[in-house]
Design a protein around this motif. Structure first.
Motif, PDB file in Angstrom:
ATOM      1  N   LYS A 214       0.787  -1.238   0.000  1.00  0.00           N
ATOM      2  CA  LYS A 214       0.000   0.000   0.000  1.00  0.00           C
ATOM      3  C   LYS A 214       0.817   1.285   0.000  1.00  0.00           C
ATOM      4  CE  LYS A 214      -0.737   0.557   4.974  1.00  0.00           C
ATOM      5  NZ  LYS A 214      -1.745   0.706   6.046  1.00  0.00           N
ATOM      6  N   ASP A 215       1.975   1.286   0.631  1.00  0.00           N
ATOM      7  CA  ASP A 215       2.747   2.530   0.741  1.00  0.00           C
ATOM      8  C   ASP A 215       3.798   2.695  -0.347  1.00  0.00           C
ATOM      9  OD1 ASP A 215       1.472   3.607   3.065  1.00  0.00           O
ATOM     10  OD2 ASP A 215       2.540   2.127   4.282  1.00  0.00           O
ATOM     11  N   SER A 216       3.801   1.798  -1.318  1.00  0.00           N
ATOM     12  CA  SER A 216       4.814   1.853  -2.377  1.00  0.00           C
ATOM     13  C   SER A 216       4.171   1.857  -3.761  1.00  0.00           C
ATOM     14  CB  SER A 216       5.774   0.664  -2.235  1.00  0.00           C
ATOM     15  OG  SER A 216       6.424   0.680  -0.991  1.00  0.00           O
ATOM     16  N   LEU A 217       3.054   2.548  -3.858  1.00  0.00           N
ATOM     17  CA  LEU A 217       2.333   2.662  -5.121  1.00  0.00           C
ATOM     18  C   LEU A 217       2.278   4.117  -5.559  1.00  0.00           C
ATOM     19  CD1 LEU A 217      -0.522   0.251  -4.053  1.00  0.00           C
ATOM     20  CD2 LEU A 217       1.033  -0.191  -5.961  1.00  0.00           C
ATOM     21  N   ARG A 218       1.770   4.340  -6.769  1.00  0.00           N
ATOM     22  CA  ARG A 218       1.577   5.712  -7.216  1.00  0.00           C
ATOM     23  C   ARG A 218       0.809   6.497  -6.161  1.00  0.00           C
ATOM     24  NH1 ARG A 218       0.715   2.538 -11.586  1.00  0.00           N
ATOM     25  NH2 ARG A 218       1.767   3.037 -13.532  1.00  0.00           N
ATOM     26  N   PRO A 219       1.131   7.767  -5.963  1.00  0.00           N
ATOM     27  CA  PRO A 219       0.353   8.557  -5.005  1.00  0.00           C
ATOM     28  C   PRO A 219      -1.064   8.755  -5.512  1.00  0.00           C
ATOM     29  CG  PRO A 219       1.893   9.958  -6.203  1.00  0.00           C
ATOM     30  CD  PRO A 219       2.239   8.545  -6.564  1.00  0.00           C
ATOM     31  N   ASP A 220      -1.997   8.842  -4.588  1.00  0.00           N
ATOM     32  CA  ASP A 220      -3.381   9.102  -4.969  1.00  0.00           C
ATOM     33  C   ASP A 220      -3.503  10.478  -5.595  1.00  0.00           C
ATOM     34  OD1 ASP A 220      -5.384   6.952  -4.216  1.00  0.00           O
ATOM     35  OD2 ASP A 220      -4.167   7.040  -2.401  1.00  0.00           O
ATOM     36  N   ALA A 221      -4.301  10.553  -6.649  1.00  0.00           N
ATOM     37  CA  ALA A 221      -4.476  11.815  -7.362  1.00  0.00           C
ATOM     38  C   ALA A 221      -5.585  12.639  -6.719  1.00  0.00           C
ATOM     39  CB  ALA A 221      -4.828  11.538  -8.825  1.00  0.00           C
ATOM     40  N   MET A 235      -3.654   0.732  -9.449  1.00  0.00           N
ATOM     41  CA  MET A 235      -3.508   0.554  -8.014  1.00  0.00           C
ATOM     42  C   MET A 235      -2.855   1.761  -7.340  1.00  0.00           C
ATOM     43  SD  MET A 235      -4.830  -2.215  -6.867  1.00  0.00           S
ATOM     44  CE  MET A 235      -5.626  -3.653  -7.569  1.00  0.00           C
ATOM     45  N   ARG A 236      -3.531   2.264  -6.323  1.00  0.00           N
ATOM     46  CA  ARG A 236      -3.033   3.323  -5.449  1.00  0.00           C
ATOM     47  C   ARG A 236      -3.229   2.858  -4.016  1.00  0.00           C
ATOM     48  NH1 ARG A 236      -2.549   7.995  -9.109  1.00  0.00           N
ATOM     49  NH2 ARG A 236      -3.036   7.039 -11.115  1.00  0.00           N
ATOM     50  N   LYS A 237      -2.716   3.627  -3.086  1.00  0.00           N
ATOM     51  CA  LYS A 237      -2.871   3.284  -1.669  1.00  0.00           C
ATOM     52  C   LYS A 237      -4.340   3.182  -1.298  1.00  0.00           C
ATOM     53  CE  LYS A 237      -1.573   4.782   2.987  1.00  0.00           C
ATOM     54  NZ  LYS A 237      -0.756   5.738   3.795  1.00  0.00           N
ATOM     55  N   SER A 238      -5.145   4.132  -1.747  1.00  0.00           N
ATOM     56  CA  SER A 238      -6.563   4.122  -1.369  1.00  0.00           C
ATOM     57  C   SER A 238      -7.288   2.904  -1.934  1.00  0.00           C
ATOM     58  CB  SER A 238      -7.243   5.401  -1.846  1.00  0.00           C
ATOM     59  OG  SER A 238      -7.226   5.503  -3.261  1.00  0.00           O
ATOM     60  N   LYS A 309     -15.587  12.188  -7.765  1.00  0.00           N
ATOM     61  CA  LYS A 309     -15.289  12.166  -6.333  1.00  0.00           C
ATOM     62  C   LYS A 309     -15.455  10.783  -5.721  1.00  0.00           C
ATOM     63  CE  LYS A 309     -17.045  16.857  -5.399  1.00  0.00           C
ATOM     64  NZ  LYS A 309     -18.082  17.591  -4.619  1.00  0.00           N
ATOM     65  N   GLU A 310     -16.310   9.976  -6.303  1.00  0.00           N
ATOM     66  CA  GLU A 310     -16.792   8.769  -5.628  1.00  0.00           C
ATOM     67  C   GLU A 310     -16.120   7.483  -6.058  1.00  0.00           C
ATOM     68  OE1 GLU A 310     -21.202   7.005  -4.471  1.00  0.00           O
ATOM     69  OE2 GLU A 310     -20.937   9.049  -5.192  1.00  0.00           O
ATOM     70  N   HIS A 311     -15.716   7.380  -7.306  1.00  0.00           N
ATOM     71  CA  HIS A 311     -15.108   6.145  -7.796  1.00  0.00           C
ATOM     72  C   HIS A 311     -13.740   5.926  -7.161  1.00  0.00           C
ATOM     73  CE1 HIS A 311     -17.575   5.764 -11.793  1.00  0.00           C
ATOM     74  NE2 HIS A 311     -18.267   5.448 -10.717  1.00  0.00           N
ATOM     75  N   ILE A 312     -13.545   4.751  -6.603  1.00  0.00           N
ATOM     76  CA  ILE A 312     -12.259   4.400  -5.999  1.00  0.00           C
ATOM     77  C   ILE A 312     -11.529   3.381  -6.863  1.00  0.00           C
ATOM     78  CG2 ILE A 312     -11.133   3.395  -3.970  1.00  0.00           C
ATOM     79  CD1 ILE A 312     -13.495   4.420  -2.290  1.00  0.00           C
TER      80      ILE A 312
END
Length: 592
Positions: A214-221, A235-238, A309-312
């Motif tokens: 989780k902490d070694s992925l692209r940063p969340d946009a 794949m992102r942390k979120s 805003k809503e899609h994860i």
């Protein structure tokens, strides 16, 4: 015996995966020259081919409205067409049935599934994706990555994808073989004696791997960044945190966390543990606390904008646009541009009755204002966004589902497929009530439906509310999560009655999941993990017959549609017979 079985996927799917996906991604080199050395080129600092290898794993993610029946239907990545195409999993729940009498889905509804005739069998698909991830993890360090970020992100992306495919497996089958980083070859004797790990071992492995990645992925946009980020959806942390919440909620649910011993370790835990609900609640709350997602004020935005805003977590879509989906779902009397609409999905009366009145009260509540003679007035606005009912406005005219109406003419020439229930499914169509034609929406892979969202923020809120209620009862945070969704839906008042018991809140949560997440492949899995499918699905399902009176009013008469076949064994899927026949260590699920 020839080794013509799906476990061969673990040996040969690298080749199949490469050949099938390379048609889109690797055309810059002849297929016969594609090798591991080419993909993981020690002289290519860009690592573009290795990057594409990971990208292609995403195409294995199952998508909605295109389900596999015994391997014969239109596959997840294209292939043979079948008349089960564009039938969502909700057609195998108490929410809907296929409109067409000849749809193959009726075989499942009437006869269930077995090791010989499987349904939505993702065993080979998931293990081929897991193998592809393992190949990348074994070989990615051969590439002299000029971009150090790729060196970090991509292996963790592959690791996260691998865990997601294990999640797809365990929710279908329970415990499955964990192969770790192993890449089998055809001479590996262990391939023919792979045993199933326990459900607990699978959950522990998935959660551990997600925590590592989780902490070694692209940063969340940011929201603004999502609209221009070509990799939004990867794949992102979120996303990893949301998948973890899903896994832990599954593990806490009655199917796998029973009050009595389930009998076999791969069908669940040995005994009930309330702390599993707490773990699921904490995981969902962690996603909420990120502060980067929220509910979209307008629910139609979810159908029209992939980045919102809503899609994860969602399956990546082709950027082309089309309005084909509306033709497939809209009632058959609508023919814009001289093309017939098809009305392929028929929601049940049970589903329609799940929507409360706009005042939030159930239609069964005598004080709700529900009128049997005018049943769709002053209902929860989500009903109009989800279901075509008689009198609803669509393309500038009222929907006519009364006997002999434009949308139920009872004429096979005018409408070869007509509703089984008195309703048609509307979810994922744009807001075209006043339009002259259907609005274009994004294709998904291969065409037909809008971006397929796997986890969105409303789901996270409801996951938290469910798990927290099961762990500690309906506290203020449970109320807040549900009321946020009801407020967005347009209920007035949206507040729930104070003082609900844990059992009453449980029913509220389950109903909110049913109507808010309708046709998003939640109900099918929910009624199984809650272990209520036999009671709500393996029973008589209803629709309505509508007749028009001379004075323009209507009579609504209930009718029986079907009684689906469902047994206790069917809470889990059967492992295909081709797997158990050739693998001596593979034990079948109970009851098959």
């Amino acid at each position: 015996m020839k080794k013509n079985y799906s476990w061969t996927c673990l040996v040969f799917m690298a080749v199949v995966f490469t050949v099938s996906s390379c048609k889109k991604a690797f055309e810059d080199k002849p297929l016969e020259l594609l090798t591991i050395d080419y993909i993981f080129d020690e002289n290519d600092p860009t690592g573009d081919q290795a990057y594409k290898w990971v990208t292609n794993i995403y195409t294995k993610i199952p998508s909605g409205y295109n389900r596999m029946l015994g391997g014969s239907s239109w596959g997840l990545n294209g292939g043979q067409r079948s008349n089960i195409s564009l039938v969502p999993l909700e057609c195998f729940s108490d929410d809907a049935v296929p409109s067409a009498d000849g749809n193959e889905g009726w075989n499942i509804i009437r006869g269930g599934y077995s090791p010989v005739t499987t349904f939505d069998d993702n065993w080979g698909n998931c293990y081929s994706a897991i193998r592809a991830a393992n190949i990348f993890l074994m070989n990615y360090q051969r590439v002299p990555w000029a971009d150090s970020s790729r060196r970090v992100w991509l292996p963790n992306e592959a690791r996260a994808l691998r865990t997601y495919f294990y999640y797809e497996l365990i929710r279908r089958y329970g415990g499955v073989p964990l192969i770790g980083d192993k890449i089998f070859d055809s001479n590996d004797a262990g391939l023919l004696n792979l045993k199933r790990n326990s459900f607990q071992e699978c959950v522990n492995y998935i959660v551990s791997e997600l925590d590592i990645a989780k902490d070694s992925l692209r940063p969340d946009a940011s929201l603004a960044g999502r609209t221009t980020d070509a990799d939004f959806g990867k794949m992102r942390k979120s996303i990893v945190m949301a998948i973890k919440a899903k896994v832990l909620l599954l593990a806490a649910s009655p199917l796998f966390n029973p009050s009595s011993t389930p009998g076999r370790s791969y069908t669940g835990y040995a005994s009930y543990n309330a702390e599993r609900w707490k773990a699921a609640a904490d995981a969902a709350k962690a996603v909420m606390d990120l502060g980067i997602y929220d509910l979209e004020p307008n629910r139609y935005t979810l159908m029209l904008a992939r980045a919102n805003k809503e899609h994860i977590f969602f399956r990546m879509s082709d950027p082309r646009i089309d309005n084909s989906y509306s033709y497939y779902m809209s009632p058959p009397g609508y023919k814009p541009a001289n093309r017939n609409s098809e009305g392929r999905v028929s929601p049940t009366q049970e589903f329609v009755d799940a929507f409360p009145m706009k005042n939030g009260k159930a239609v069964t509540d005598a004080s709700s204002g529900y009128n049997l003679s005018n049943p769709y007035t002053n209902r929860d606005p989500r009903l109009d966004q989800t279901v075509f009912y008689n009198g609803a406005k669509w393309l500038q005219r009222p929907v006519e589902i009364f006997e002999g109406g434009k949308d139920k003419p009872n004429d096979a020439i005018l409408a070869p497929v007509q509703t089984q229930t008195g309703y048609y499914a509307k979810k994922f169509c744009a807001n075209d009530s006043s339009s002259a034609n259907y609005t274009n929406t994004f294709f998904r892979d291969g065409g037909f439906v809008p971006p397929w969202c796997i986890i969105r923020y409303a789901d996270i809120l409801l996951m938290y509310a469910e798990a927290q209620n099961e762990y500690s009862g309906p506290d203020a945070s449970v109320y807040a999560a549900i009321e946020k969704i009801r407020q967005r839906a347009g209920l007035s008042p949206y507040a729930l009655p104070p003082g609900l018991s844990q059992g009453q809140m449980r029913e509220v949560v389950r109903n909110e999941r049913r109507i808010e997440l309708a046709f998003e492949e939640q109900r099918f899995w929910d009624i199984r993990r809650w272990k209520i499918a036999k009671a709500v699905y393996g029973t008589t399902l209803h629709g309505v017959t509508i007749t028009k009176n001379a004075n323009g009013t209507f009579n609504y008469s209930p009718k029986v549609v079907t009684t689906p076949y469902f047994t206790d064994a069917m809470y889990l899927f059967p492992i295909a017979i081709k797997e158990t026949q050739v693998n001596g260590g593979m034990e079948q699920n109970p009851g098959y």
